[in-house]
Design an enzyme around this catalytic site. Structure first.
Site, PDB file in Angstrom:
ATOM      1  N   TYR A 265     103.690 -15.755 -96.574  1.00 30.34           N
ATOM      2  CA  TYR A 265     102.614 -16.482 -97.267  1.00 30.34           C
ATOM      3  C   TYR A 265     101.264 -16.120 -96.648  1.00 30.34           C
ATOM      4  O   TYR A 265     100.305 -15.805 -97.357  1.00 30.34           O
ATOM      5  CB  TYR A 265     102.872 -17.988 -97.173  1.00 30.34           C
ATOM      6  CG  TYR A 265     101.921 -18.834 -97.996  1.00 30.34           C
ATOM      7  CD1 TYR A 265     102.106 -18.979 -99.371  1.00 30.34           C
ATOM      8  CD2 TYR A 265     100.845 -19.487 -97.404  1.00 30.34           C
ATOM      9  CE1 TYR A 265     101.244 -19.754-100.130  1.00 30.34           C
ATOM     10  CE2 TYR A 265      99.981 -20.268 -98.153  1.00 30.34           C
ATOM     11  CZ  TYR A 265     100.183 -20.402 -99.518  1.00 30.34           C
ATOM     12  OH  TYR A 265      99.321 -21.175-100.269  1.00 30.34           O
TER      13      TYR A 265
ATOM     14  N   SER B 252      93.860 -19.291 -99.937  1.00 34.20           N
ATOM     15  CA  SER B 252      94.399 -20.368 -99.098  1.00 34.20           C
ATOM     16  C   SER B 252      93.619 -20.409 -97.785  1.00 34.20           C
ATOM     17  O   SER B 252      92.914 -19.455 -97.433  1.00 34.20           O
ATOM     18  CB  SER B 252      95.876 -20.070 -98.797  1.00 34.20           C
ATOM     19  OG  SER B 252      96.372 -20.888 -97.764  1.00 34.20           O
TER      20      SER B 252
HETATM   21  P1  NAP Z   1     102.940 -25.695-106.967  1.00 32.75           P
HETATM   22  O1  NAP Z   1     102.842 -27.065-107.531  1.00 32.75           O
HETATM   23  O2  NAP Z   1     104.161 -25.272-106.256  1.00 32.75           O
HETATM   24  O3  NAP Z   1     102.566 -24.660-108.102  1.00 32.75           O
HETATM   25  C1  NAP Z   1     102.848 -23.294-108.006  1.00 32.75           C
HETATM   26  C2  NAP Z   1     102.783 -22.722-109.403  1.00 32.75           C
HETATM   27  O4  NAP Z   1     103.151 -21.335-109.375  1.00 32.75           O
HETATM   28  C3  NAP Z   1     103.770 -23.425-110.333  1.00 32.75           C
HETATM   29  O5  NAP Z   1     103.208 -23.505-111.605  1.00 32.75           O
HETATM   30  C4  NAP Z   1     104.933 -22.464-110.325  1.00 32.75           C
HETATM   31  O6  NAP Z   1     105.788 -22.572-111.429  1.00 32.75           O
HETATM   32  C5  NAP Z   1     104.175 -21.149-110.339  1.00 32.75           C
HETATM   33  N1  NAP Z   1     105.067 -20.059-110.017  1.00 32.75           N
HETATM   34  C6  NAP Z   1     105.705 -19.812-108.857  1.00 32.75           C
HETATM   35  N2  NAP Z   1     106.493 -18.732-108.978  1.00 32.75           N
HETATM   36  C7  NAP Z   1     106.370 -18.301-110.256  1.00 32.75           C
HETATM   37  C8  NAP Z   1     106.944 -17.233-110.993  1.00 32.75           C
HETATM   38  N3  NAP Z   1     107.841 -16.389-110.460  1.00 32.75           N
HETATM   39  N4  NAP Z   1     106.576 -17.090-112.286  1.00 32.75           N
HETATM   40  C9  NAP Z   1     105.711 -17.939-112.850  1.00 32.75           C
HETATM   41  N5  NAP Z   1     105.131 -18.970-112.214  1.00 32.75           N
HETATM   42  C10 NAP Z   1     105.467 -19.146-110.920  1.00 32.75           C
HETATM   43  O7  NAP Z   1     101.814 -25.529-105.890  1.00 32.75           O
HETATM   44  P2  NAP Z   1     100.223 -25.533-106.001  1.00 32.75           P
HETATM   45  O8  NAP Z   1      99.745 -26.131-104.757  1.00 32.75           O
HETATM   46  O9  NAP Z   1      99.726 -26.064-107.281  1.00 32.75           O
HETATM   47  O10 NAP Z   1      99.955 -23.976-105.904  1.00 32.75           O
HETATM   48  C11 NAP Z   1      99.046 -23.280-106.730  1.00 32.75           C
HETATM   49  C12 NAP Z   1      98.398 -22.181-105.915  1.00 32.75           C
HETATM   50  O11 NAP Z   1      97.573 -22.786-104.915  1.00 32.75           O
HETATM   51  C13 NAP Z   1      99.389 -21.285-105.176  1.00 32.75           C
HETATM   52  O12 NAP Z   1      98.946 -19.952-105.213  1.00 32.75           O
HETATM   53  C14 NAP Z   1      99.314 -21.823-103.752  1.00 32.75           C
HETATM   54  O13 NAP Z   1      99.662 -20.856-102.804  1.00 32.75           O
HETATM   55  C15 NAP Z   1      97.856 -22.197-103.677  1.00 32.75           C
HETATM   56  N6  NAP Z   1      97.500 -23.136-102.610  1.00 32.75           N
HETATM   57  C16 NAP Z   1      97.943 -24.436-102.609  1.00 32.75           C
HETATM   58  C17 NAP Z   1      97.540 -25.280-101.593  1.00 32.75           C
HETATM   59  C18 NAP Z   1      97.948 -26.718-101.539  1.00 32.75           C
HETATM   60  O14 NAP Z   1      97.599 -27.418-100.597  1.00 32.75           O
HETATM   61  N7  NAP Z   1      98.650 -27.259-102.500  1.00 32.75           N
HETATM   62  C19 NAP Z   1      96.723 -24.823-100.577  1.00 32.75           C
HETATM   63  C20 NAP Z   1      96.299 -23.507-100.595  1.00 32.75           C
HETATM   64  C21 NAP Z   1      96.680 -22.671-101.625  1.00 32.75           C
HETATM   65  P3  NAP Z   1     107.126 -23.486-111.327  1.00 32.75           P
HETATM   66  O15 NAP Z   1     106.685 -24.913-111.360  1.00 32.75           O
HETATM   67  O16 NAP Z   1     107.891 -23.066-112.513  1.00 32.75           O
HETATM   68  O17 NAP Z   1     107.776 -23.119-110.020  1.00 32.75           O
END
Ligand code: NAP
Length: 252
Positions: free
Chosen positions: A157, A144
């Protein structure tokens, strides 16, 4: 040898593949030729359809990554499917928002467990298999901007993602000589569930947008190229980097 981004014949494991960045990464890896094991606690139906539409094959593995229970099973179910596991994308992650002064132990532990502890032990299980077989492989951690910056109201986080950057470097140092590349991608601000609260707040949304040189929130598909690069032979001499894909945010 021509430079290759081809993943044909490789098997990738992507955690948190049902939605957001994990879904986009799964589709990109499939487009590059990989078979993809989709790991998570929710239905993978949407991603299965998208992978199939991209001409790929997928296997869905039900797993709650808040504990270490599924770790060995994720590797064994993947290997039972295609006979191999070459690429691990540690994408699943959660965020909890509250002022540091009020932050709870529960919100600290929940985030650290999914974002850091399970990532380490899943990477360990994946690497143990590769090392036992004398094979190389690729680990791509989803870090991130909070691997570089402090942020506000997200103490666990920031700690987890800063820790993940360090862990990426440590694992790269230990495993590079075994042919395992460990790298990370640091996404900027992408339109997923993770950032919904920010986009719903008009002031925060405007402040974020005004700071992104590219002038728009990242679309999940815009992360695919970096994931394919770090999963492919094209990055064989790349170890321990945290690659920002952020529309220029960190350059500002
Ligand atoms: P998201 O849509 O909230 O996706 C998060 C994913 O992690 C979902 O598939 C979620 O499953 C899964 N997850 C969370 N807790 C879990 C658990 N206990 N067991 C299994 N799966 C779990 O957000 P995203 O943005 O795509 O995030 C993906 C990654 O990118 C994360 O590591 C996040 O920190 C990172 N990130 C995102 C951004 C951004 O701007 N979006 C920026 C920097 C980093 P569920 O749908 O079932 O909850």
């Amino acid at each position: 040898m021509p430079i290759s981004f081809d993943l044909t014949g490789k098997t990738a494991i992507v955690t948190g593949a049902n939605t957001g960045l994990g879904q986009a990464i799964s589709v990109a890896l499939a487009q590059a030729g990989a078979d993809v094991a989709l790991v998570g606690r929710s239905s993978m139906a949407e991603t299965e359809t998208a992978v199939s539409a991209a001409g790929g094959r997928s296997l869905s593995i039900q797993a709650d990554l808040s504990s270490l229970e599924p770790v060995d099973r994720i590797i064994s179910e993947t290997v039972a499917w295609t006979g191999r596991a070459d690429i691990l994308v540690n994408n699943a992650g959660i965020i909890r928002r509250a002022d540091a002064i009020d932050f709870s132990e529960a919100d600290w532990d929940a985030v650290m467990d999914v974002n850091l502890k399970t990532v380490f032990f899943l990477s360990q299980a994946f690497a143990r298999r590769l090392i036992t077989e004398g094979k190389g492989g690729k680990i791509v951690n989803i870090a991130s901007l909070l691997s570089f910056q402090g942020g506000i109201r997200i103490p666990s986080y920031t700690a987890s993602k800063s820790g993940l950057a360090g862990l990426t470097r440590l694992l790269a140092c230990e495993w590079a000589a075994k042919g395992i590349n460990v790298n990370a991608i640091a996404p900027g601000y992408f339109t997923t569930n993770n950032t919904e609260a920010l986009r719903d707040d008009p002031d925060r949304n405007a402040a974020i947008l005004s700071r992104i040189p590219a002038g728009h929130w990242g679309q999940p598909e815009e992360l695919g190229g970096a994931a394919v690069f770090l999963a492919s032979p094209a990055s064989d001499y790349v170890h321990g980097v945290v690659l920002p894909v952020d529309g220029g945010w960190l350059a500002r």
